[in-house]
Design a protein around this motif. Structure first.
Motif, PDB file in Angstrom:
ATOM      1  N   ALA A 127     -15.809 -36.600   6.057  1.00 32.29           N
ATOM      2  CA  ALA A 127     -15.020 -36.256   7.241  1.00 32.29           C
ATOM      3  C   ALA A 127     -14.512 -34.818   7.165  1.00 32.29           C
ATOM      4  O   ALA A 127     -14.580 -34.064   8.148  1.00 32.29           O
ATOM      5  N   ALA A 128     -14.016 -34.420   6.002  1.00 28.53           N
ATOM      6  CA  ALA A 128     -13.507 -33.057   5.834  1.00 28.53           C
ATOM      7  C   ALA A 128     -14.619 -32.028   6.019  1.00 28.53           C
ATOM      8  O   ALA A 128     -14.412 -30.976   6.645  1.00 28.53           O
ATOM      9  N   ARG A 147      -4.689 -32.992   5.947  1.00 30.16           N
ATOM     10  CA  ARG A 147      -3.664 -33.883   6.507  1.00 30.16           C
ATOM     11  C   ARG A 147      -4.265 -34.831   7.543  1.00 30.16           C
ATOM     12  O   ARG A 147      -3.921 -36.010   7.594  1.00 30.16           O
ATOM     13  N   TYR A 148      -5.153 -34.301   8.373  1.00 24.13           N
ATOM     14  CA  TYR A 148      -5.746 -35.137   9.415  1.00 24.13           C
ATOM     15  C   TYR A 148      -6.605 -36.240   8.808  1.00 24.13           C
ATOM     16  O   TYR A 148      -6.515 -37.404   9.194  1.00 24.13           O
ATOM     17  N   VAL A 149      -7.421 -35.868   7.843  1.00 26.18           N
ATOM     18  CA  VAL A 149      -8.274 -36.876   7.186  1.00 26.18           C
ATOM     19  C   VAL A 149      -7.412 -37.917   6.488  1.00 26.18           C
ATOM     20  O   VAL A 149      -7.696 -39.120   6.542  1.00 26.18           O
ATOM     21  N   ALA A 150      -6.329 -37.479   5.868  1.00 25.61           N
ATOM     22  CA  ALA A 150      -5.437 -38.407   5.170  1.00 25.61           C
ATOM     23  C   ALA A 150      -4.752 -39.385   6.125  1.00 25.61           C
ATOM     24  O   ALA A 150      -4.359 -40.483   5.729  1.00 25.61           O
ATOM     25  N   SER A 151      -4.638 -39.007   7.397  1.00 28.45           N
ATOM     26  CA  SER A 151      -4.011 -39.893   8.384  1.00 28.45           C
ATOM     27  C   SER A 151      -4.877 -41.102   8.711  1.00 28.45           C
ATOM     28  O   SER A 151      -4.397 -42.075   9.302  1.00 28.45           O
ATOM     29  N   LYS A 186     -15.020 -42.491  13.579  1.00 29.18           N
ATOM     30  CA  LYS A 186     -15.119 -41.618  14.740  1.00 29.18           C
ATOM     31  C   LYS A 186     -16.291 -40.655  14.577  1.00 29.18           C
ATOM     32  O   LYS A 186     -16.431 -39.987  13.541  1.00 29.18           O
ATOM     33  N   ALA A 187     -17.130 -40.575  15.587  1.00 29.84           N
ATOM     34  CA  ALA A 187     -18.207 -39.586  15.573  1.00 29.84           C
ATOM     35  C   ALA A 187     -17.597 -38.190  15.484  1.00 29.84           C
ATOM     36  O   ALA A 187     -16.641 -37.872  16.201  1.00 29.84           O
ATOM     37  N   GLY A 188     -18.107 -37.363  14.584  1.00 29.02           N
ATOM     38  CA  GLY A 188     -17.557 -36.033  14.396  1.00 29.02           C
ATOM     39  C   GLY A 188     -16.268 -36.003  13.618  1.00 29.02           C
ATOM     40  O   GLY A 188     -15.663 -34.954  13.438  1.00 29.02           O
ATOM     41  N   ALA A 189     -15.795 -37.154  13.165  1.00 30.69           N
ATOM     42  CA  ALA A 189     -14.608 -37.286  12.308  1.00 30.69           C
ATOM     43  C   ALA A 189     -13.302 -36.962  13.019  1.00 30.69           C
ATOM     44  O   ALA A 189     -12.317 -36.609  12.375  1.00 30.69           O
ATOM     45  N   SER A 243      -6.058 -38.185  19.691  1.00 29.86           N
ATOM     46  CA  SER A 243      -5.133 -38.169  18.561  1.00 29.86           C
ATOM     47  C   SER A 243      -4.535 -36.767  18.419  1.00 29.86           C
ATOM     48  O   SER A 243      -4.639 -35.933  19.317  1.00 29.86           O
ATOM     49  N   GLN A 244      -3.937 -36.493  17.248  1.00 34.33           N
ATOM     50  CA  GLN A 244      -3.357 -35.173  17.011  1.00 34.33           C
ATOM     51  C   GLN A 244      -4.404 -34.065  17.029  1.00 34.33           C
ATOM     52  O   GLN A 244      -4.054 -32.890  17.173  1.00 34.33           O
ATOM     53  N   ALA A 245      -5.689 -34.420  16.943  1.00 35.22           N
ATOM     54  CA  ALA A 245      -6.752 -33.415  17.018  1.00 35.22           C
ATOM     55  C   ALA A 245      -6.789 -32.730  18.380  1.00 35.22           C
ATOM     56  O   ALA A 245      -7.415 -31.672  18.527  1.00 35.22           O
ATOM     57  N   ALA A 246      -6.137 -33.300  19.388  1.00 34.88           N
ATOM     58  CA  ALA A 246      -6.072 -32.661  20.704  1.00 34.88           C
ATOM     59  C   ALA A 246      -5.473 -31.257  20.612  1.00 34.88           C
ATOM     60  O   ALA A 246      -5.789 -30.380  21.423  1.00 34.88           O
ATOM     61  N   ALA A 247      -4.611 -31.028  19.626  1.00 29.72           N
ATOM     62  CA  ALA A 247      -3.978 -29.717  19.457  1.00 29.72           C
ATOM     63  C   ALA A 247      -4.961 -28.659  18.974  1.00 29.72           C
ATOM     64  O   ALA A 247      -4.636 -27.470  18.962  1.00 29.72           O
TER      65      ALA A 247
END
Length: 203
Positions: free
Chosen positions: A99-100, A150-154, A160-163, A168-172
């Protein structure tokens, strides 16, 4: 039409169908079904070809499942989403390290999110599914390694495709999106509604 079968384990797709008022029942795989096999990438397969093939394979499996269970006839809806950076396909990460690596590759880049939607009007009729493909372009800002960790640890990356999940918080991280927000989530609502209207569904 009172309802359709949704052959998906994604809670987001359920929520999106509910958003446009489509009543549905889940048609999930049996324990013995190898659903992962349907998503295996073929050699040199292009992202568009991949997501269309996987979606139609999922629909065929769902149709066989419905017939084997003797359930009432109703339309069956399937979808599949993948992420691509150029010709490279980013499916669901195998683990946190995977994922990372995916997020590092997407950092500062514009990638495509491809979602195919397929509908079988009735399982007992001639199997002639309708299938549409929606493609969106998403640009991430440059990500720091600490953000990725941090995101991966959440736990948001897994499954999820593309990890990542755009809701989620990835919207930022999203500098720009061109296409369908709901398509990036996993079910493009405009295209889905058009397919359903084609078989007489009213909204």
């Amino acid at each position: 039409m009172r309802f359709l079968y949704l052959a998906s384990q994604s809670p987001r797709r359920c929520q999106l169908l509910e958003q446009i008022g489509v009543r549905h029942e889940l048609l999930l795989p049996d324990a013995h079904e190898d659903t992962e096999a349907l998503e295996r990438l073929l050699p040199d397969e292009a992202p568009d070809d991949y997501v269309l093939r996987v979606t139609l394979a999922k629909l065929a499996a769902a149709r066989a499942r419905l017939l084997a269970r003797g359930l009432p006839a109703a339309p069956i809806l399937c979808a599949d989403t993948t992420v691509a950076l150029g010709p490279r396909i980013f499916g669901k990460p195998a683990d946190d390290e995977d994922a990372a690596l995916m997020l590092q590759a997407l950092s500062g880049q514009t990638h495509r999110v491809l979602t195919a939607v397929a509908l079988a009007e009735a399982p007992h009729a001639a199997f002639a599914p309708q299938c549409v493909l929606q493609v969106s372009a998403v640009r991430f800002r440059q990500l720091g390694s600490d953000e990725i960790v941090r995101y991966v640890a959440s736990g948001e990356s897994q499954g999820k495709a593309g990890a990542y999940a755009i809701q989620s918080q990835a919207a930022a991280w999203v500098e720009h999106i061109e296409g369908s927000y709901s398509g990036v989530m996993g079910l493009p609502l405009f295209e889905t509604a058009e397919v359903l209207r084609g078989v007489g569904w009213s909204f």
